[in-house]
Design a protein around this motif. Structure first.
Motif, short mmCIF file in Angstrom:
data_model
loop_
_atom_site.label_atom_id
_atom_site.label_comp_id
_atom_site.label_asym_id
_atom_site.label_seq_id
_atom_site.Cartn_x
_atom_site.Cartn_y
_atom_site.Cartn_z
N GLY A 14 0.82 -1.21 0.00
CA GLY A 14 0.00 0.00 0.00
C GLY A 14 0.85 1.26 0.00
O GLY A 14 0.60 2.19 -0.76
N ALA A 15 1.88 1.28 0.84
CA ALA A 15 2.76 2.44 0.90
C ALA A 15 3.51 2.63 -0.42
O ALA A 15 3.65 3.75 -0.91
N ALA A 16 3.98 1.54 -1.01
CA ALA A 16 4.70 1.63 -2.28
C ALA A 16 3.79 2.12 -3.39
O ALA A 16 4.21 2.93 -4.23
N LEU A 17 2.56 1.67 -3.41
CA LEU A 17 1.62 2.09 -4.45
C LEU A 17 1.28 3.57 -4.32
O LEU A 17 1.25 4.30 -5.32
N VAL A 18 1.07 4.04 -3.11
CA VAL A 18 0.78 5.46 -2.89
C VAL A 18 2.00 6.31 -3.28
O VAL A 18 1.88 7.33 -3.96
N VAL A 23 4.82 9.97 -7.12
CA VAL A 23 5.99 10.29 -7.93
C VAL A 23 5.61 10.42 -9.40
O VAL A 23 6.05 11.35 -10.09
N ARG A 24 4.79 9.51 -9.90
CA ARG A 24 4.36 9.58 -11.30
C ARG A 24 3.57 10.85 -11.57
O ARG A 24 3.74 11.50 -12.60
N LEU A 25 2.70 11.24 -10.65
CA LEU A 25 1.92 12.47 -10.82
C LEU A 25 2.82 13.70 -10.78
O LEU A 25 2.64 14.64 -11.55
N ARG A 26 3.78 13.69 -9.88
CA ARG A 26 4.70 14.83 -9.76
C ARG A 26 5.55 14.99 -11.02
O ARG A 26 5.85 16.11 -11.43
N GLN A 27 5.93 13.87 -11.65
CA GLN A 27 6.72 13.91 -12.87
C GLN A 27 5.87 14.22 -14.10
O GLN A 27 6.40 14.47 -15.17
N GLY A 28 4.57 14.14 -13.96
CA GLY A 28 3.68 14.36 -15.10
C GLY A 28 3.58 13.14 -16.01
O GLY A 28 3.10 13.23 -17.13
N ALA A 29 4.03 12.01 -15.51
CA ALA A 29 4.00 10.76 -16.28
C ALA A 29 2.67 10.05 -16.03
O ALA A 29 2.04 10.22 -14.98
N ALA A 44 -5.48 4.18 -8.43
CA ALA A 44 -4.24 3.73 -7.80
C ALA A 44 -4.10 4.31 -6.40
O ALA A 44 -3.71 3.60 -5.46
N ALA A 45 -4.43 5.57 -6.23
CA ALA A 45 -4.35 6.19 -4.90
C ALA A 45 -5.36 5.55 -3.95
O ALA A 45 -5.05 5.31 -2.77
#
Length: 62
Positions: A14-18, A23-29, A44-45
């Protein structure tokens, strides 16, 4: 009743998925390819948060 290692694995997942989603959202990916970015990020969140909450609940019950 769940075992300790299974609860620990769920909390780590759960922690890894969050964290990965953030990180993906912050990178815009994209969080998931071929889907609506907002929906995939929300799902996913939600899944990561649900896994963390379930792990915390299980830890308090053991």
């Amino acid at each position: 009743m769940e075992s300790g290692p299974a609860i620990f694995t769920g909390s780590v997942f759960g922690a890894a998925l969050v964290l990965w989603t953030a990180v993906r959202l912050r990178q815009g990916a994209p969080v998931a390819h071929g889907t609506n970015p907002a929906v995939s990020a929300a799902v996913a969140a939600f899944a990561g948060t649900a896994a963390l909450l379930l792990a915390v609940w299980c830890f308090t019950r053991t």
